[in-house]
Design an enzyme around this catalytic site. Structure first.
Site, PDB file in Angstrom:
ATOM      1  N   CYS A 113       1.204  -1.395  -0.247  1.00  0.00           N
ATOM      2  CA  CYS A 113       0.212  -0.305  -0.370  1.00  0.00           C
ATOM      3  C   CYS A 113       0.617   1.407   0.521  1.00  0.00           C
ATOM      4  O   CYS A 113       0.431   2.443  -0.607  1.00  0.00           O
ATOM      5  CB  CYS A 113      -0.814   0.086   1.247  1.00  0.00           C
ATOM      6  N   HIS A 246      -2.955   7.292   2.454  1.00  0.00           N
ATOM      7  CA  HIS A 246      -2.966   6.222   1.959  1.00  0.00           C
ATOM      8  C   HIS A 246      -5.057   5.551   2.205  1.00  0.00           C
ATOM      9  O   HIS A 246      -5.311   5.989   3.774  1.00  0.00           O
ATOM     10  CB  HIS A 246      -2.358   4.855   2.306  1.00  0.00           C
ATOM     11  N   ASN A 276     -10.116   0.144   0.296  1.00  0.00           N
ATOM     12  CA  ASN A 276      -8.884   0.166   0.222  1.00  0.00           C
ATOM     13  C   ASN A 276      -8.327  -0.600  -1.267  1.00  0.00           C
ATOM     14  O   ASN A 276      -8.178  -2.032  -1.560  1.00  0.00           O
ATOM     15  CB  ASN A 276      -8.639  -1.545   1.413  1.00  0.00           C
TER      16      ASN A 276
HETATM   17  O1  UT7 Z   1      -3.501  -1.378   3.750  1.00  0.00           O
HETATM   18  C1  UT7 Z   1      -3.178  -1.607   4.472  1.00  0.00           C
HETATM   19  C2  UT7 Z   1      -3.195  -0.779   5.478  1.00  0.00           C
HETATM   20  N1  UT7 Z   1      -4.495  -2.169   6.152  1.00  0.00           N
HETATM   21  C3  UT7 Z   1      -4.885  -0.800   7.301  1.00  0.00           C
HETATM   22  O2  UT7 Z   1      -5.041   0.194   7.102  1.00  0.00           O
HETATM   23  C4  UT7 Z   1      -6.115  -2.149   8.169  1.00  0.00           C
HETATM   24  C5  UT7 Z   1      -5.873  -1.719   9.294  1.00  0.00           C
HETATM   25  N2  UT7 Z   1      -7.009  -1.859   9.920  1.00  0.00           N
HETATM   26  C6  UT7 Z   1      -8.636  -1.853  10.255  1.00  0.00           C
HETATM   27  O3  UT7 Z   1      -8.657  -0.986   9.527  1.00  0.00           O
HETATM   28  C7  UT7 Z   1      -9.197  -2.171  11.670  1.00  0.00           C
HETATM   29  O4  UT7 Z   1      -8.292  -3.020  12.511  1.00  0.00           O
HETATM   30  C8  UT7 Z   1     -10.062  -3.450  10.282  1.00  0.00           C
HETATM   31  C9  UT7 Z   1     -11.469  -3.088  10.378  1.00  0.00           C
HETATM   32  C10 UT7 Z   1      -9.633  -4.206   9.564  1.00  0.00           C
HETATM   33  C11 UT7 Z   1     -10.562  -3.846  12.202  1.00  0.00           C
HETATM   34  O5  UT7 Z   1     -11.402  -3.229  12.558  1.00  0.00           O
HETATM   35  P1  UT7 Z   1     -11.504  -3.299  14.183  1.00  0.00           P
HETATM   36  O6  UT7 Z   1     -12.549  -2.093  15.066  1.00  0.00           O
HETATM   37  O7  UT7 Z   1     -10.212  -3.185  14.453  1.00  0.00           O
HETATM   38  O8  UT7 Z   1     -12.653  -4.498  14.633  1.00  0.00           O
HETATM   39  P2  UT7 Z   1     -11.888  -5.707  14.768  1.00  0.00           P
HETATM   40  O9  UT7 Z   1     -10.826  -6.906  14.420  1.00  0.00           O
HETATM   41  O10 UT7 Z   1     -11.391  -5.439  16.213  1.00  0.00           O
HETATM   42  O11 UT7 Z   1     -13.322  -6.964  15.134  1.00  0.00           O
HETATM   43  C12 UT7 Z   1     -14.000  -6.512  16.175  1.00  0.00           C
HETATM   44  C13 UT7 Z   1     -15.658  -6.642  15.810  1.00  0.00           C
HETATM   45  C14 UT7 Z   1     -15.245  -9.117  15.992  1.00  0.00           C
HETATM   46  O12 UT7 Z   1     -16.532  -9.104  16.634  1.00  0.00           O
HETATM   47  P3  UT7 Z   1     -15.428  -9.958  18.444  1.00  0.00           P
HETATM   48  O13 UT7 Z   1     -14.836 -10.273  18.484  1.00  0.00           O
HETATM   49  O14 UT7 Z   1     -16.044  -8.701  19.151  1.00  0.00           O
HETATM   50  O15 UT7 Z   1     -17.306  -9.903  19.044  1.00  0.00           O
HETATM   51  C15 UT7 Z   1     -15.009  -9.357  14.572  1.00  0.00           C
HETATM   52  O16 UT7 Z   1     -15.473 -11.078  14.395  1.00  0.00           O
HETATM   53  O17 UT7 Z   1     -16.174  -7.138  14.659  1.00  0.00           O
HETATM   54  C16 UT7 Z   1     -15.949  -8.301  14.349  1.00  0.00           C
HETATM   55  N3  UT7 Z   1     -15.814  -8.131  12.411  1.00  0.00           N
HETATM   56  C17 UT7 Z   1     -16.671  -8.099  11.245  1.00  0.00           C
HETATM   57  N4  UT7 Z   1     -18.346  -7.989  11.677  1.00  0.00           N
HETATM   58  C18 UT7 Z   1     -19.260  -7.553  10.867  1.00  0.00           C
HETATM   59  C19 UT7 Z   1     -14.980  -7.943  12.177  1.00  0.00           C
HETATM   60  N5  UT7 Z   1     -15.262  -7.959  10.330  1.00  0.00           N
HETATM   61  C20 UT7 Z   1     -16.843  -7.355  10.635  1.00  0.00           C
HETATM   62  C21 UT7 Z   1     -17.366  -7.753   9.059  1.00  0.00           C
HETATM   63  N6  UT7 Z   1     -18.664  -7.764   9.742  1.00  0.00           N
HETATM   64  N7  UT7 Z   1     -17.102  -8.140   8.589  1.00  0.00           N
END
Ligand code: UT7
Length: 319
Positions: A113, A246, A276
């Site tokens: 990225c 980005h 993204n």
């Molecule tokens: O391009 C390279 C750079 N990449 C990035 O910059 C990405 C960086 N990271 C992020 O943008 C975020 O960490 C994410 C968007 C990937 C995730 O967001 P988050 O707020 O960190 O969520 P999480 O991974 O902590 O997940 C929270 C909850 C989980 O449920 P529980 O365990 O709290 O019950 C996940 O299972 O959200 C759940 N979850 C979803 N729910 C609905 C994860 N993915 C999904 C989904 N739909 N697609």
């Protein structure tokens, strides 16, 4: 003194739009989660017969048309991509041929990225040294091809697209400074580890990411690299007119902007429209802002990117 300047921009998103609602049909997710956690509303997916070079061709044609540059003037092509058309030759070689360009150097850069900022920094050095006069710098990706549809934490985040700029030699400063960083000790946090071996794929050919770890690293890296660019130019954040980060996650971008005390109206956000798109995201956001007539001559534009590796960097441009 020779400098490099961005003189034209172009971008291309494939026709197929995939909304969050459409993803609800195939993945255990929902529009509300995706919008609140990332800011993404829809992404575009390439057609089966479109590769990264095909998206790049359209973006480059638009960038060249914007400044009436013809193929014969291009003496350098750099394509940033992590989803190349094939193992080799480079996507840049394929793009060169498709654009009918005969006499240029053409190669790919792989910094995921951060690829566009790496490519821009590299081209800037070619131009400043007198090795090139007119370059096409491209970010082109088909991340839809490497998504794991069993992993809802990643498959809803990415899309396909391409963006390009024409970078020309100038006696007036355009690219002021560039700042690149790499820390390979994080290489397993965000990767697509599979490779081709003896006619089969060894390891997973699909993207994996520890999103939380990337998030944590990214907000700090964006703040630090932005300050590095500002300090190198003796500037304060208030002198930045446009912050083009980005486009991975609206929350990360706004967090970084807040740390820099940048008001919302200086922050470019296009992630809602294309998700993204990895190396394509910055030139896509840049082209959108240019075509909306927002960036004016003399504006200071700060680009910042981070991707797998980790690889990250910034570029400060005088428009
Ligand atoms: O391009 C390279 C750079 N990449 C990035 O910059 C990405 C960086 N990271 C992020 O943008 C975020 O960490 C994410 C968007 C990937 C995730 O967001 P988050 O707020 O960190 O969520 P999480 O991974 O902590 O997940 C929270 C909850 C989980 O449920 P529980 O365990 O709290 O019950 C996940 O299972 O959200 C759940 N979850 C979803 N729910 C609905 C994860 N993915 C999904 C989904 N739909 N697609």
């Amino acid at each position: 003194m020779i400098y490099s300047r961005v003189v034209g921009t172009g971008s291309y998103l494939p026709d197929r739009v995939v909304t969050n609602r459409a993803l609800e049909e195939i993945v255990d997710t929902n529009d509300e989660w995706i919008v609140t956690r990332t800011g993404i509303r829809e992404r575009h997916f390439a057609a089966d017969n479109q590769n990264a070079s095909d998206l790049a061709v359209e973006a480059c044609k638009r960038a060249m048309q914007a400044v009436h540059v013809h193929p014969g003037e291009i003496d350098l092509i750099i394509v940033a991509t992590s989803t190349p058309d094939m193992v080799f030759p480079s996507t840049a070689c394929i793009l060169q041929d498709k654009l009918g360009i005969k006499h240029s150097v053409a190669f790919d850069i792989q910094a995921v990225c951060a690829g566009f900022v790496y490519a821009l920094a590299t081209a800037d050095k070619f131009i400043r040294s007198g090795s090139a006069k007119c370059a096409l710098i491209v970010g082109a990706e088909v991340f839809s091809r490497i998504l794991n549809w069993q992993d809802r934490g990643t498959c809803v985040l990415f899309g396909d697209g391409a963006g390009a700029v024409v970078l020309k030699a100038s006696n007036v400063p355009g690219v002021l400074t560039t700042h690149l960083h790499t820390d390979g000790s994080y290489r397993d946090v965000l990767c697509t580890p599979g490779t081709v071996e003896n006619g089969t794929i060894r390891g997973s050919p699909l993207l994996t990411m520890d999103g939380g770890a990337v998030y944590k690293f990214a907000v700090k890296a964006f703040e630090d690299v932005a300050w590095e660019a500002l300090n190198a130019n003796g500037m304060q954040p208030a002198e930045i007119d446009w912050f083009i980060c980005h486009q991975a996650n609206r929350r990360i971008i706004m967090h970084a902007a807040k740390k820099l005390d940048l008001p919302d109206e200086k922050v470019v956000l296009t992630v809602d429209r294309h998700g993204n798109t990895s190396a394509a995201s910055i030139p896509l956001a840049l082209d959108t802002t240019v075509r909306e007539g927002k960036i004016k001559a003399g504006d200071n534009v700060l680009l910042a990117a981070l991707g797998g590796g980790f690889a990250w960097g910034a570029a400060l441009l005088k428009w």
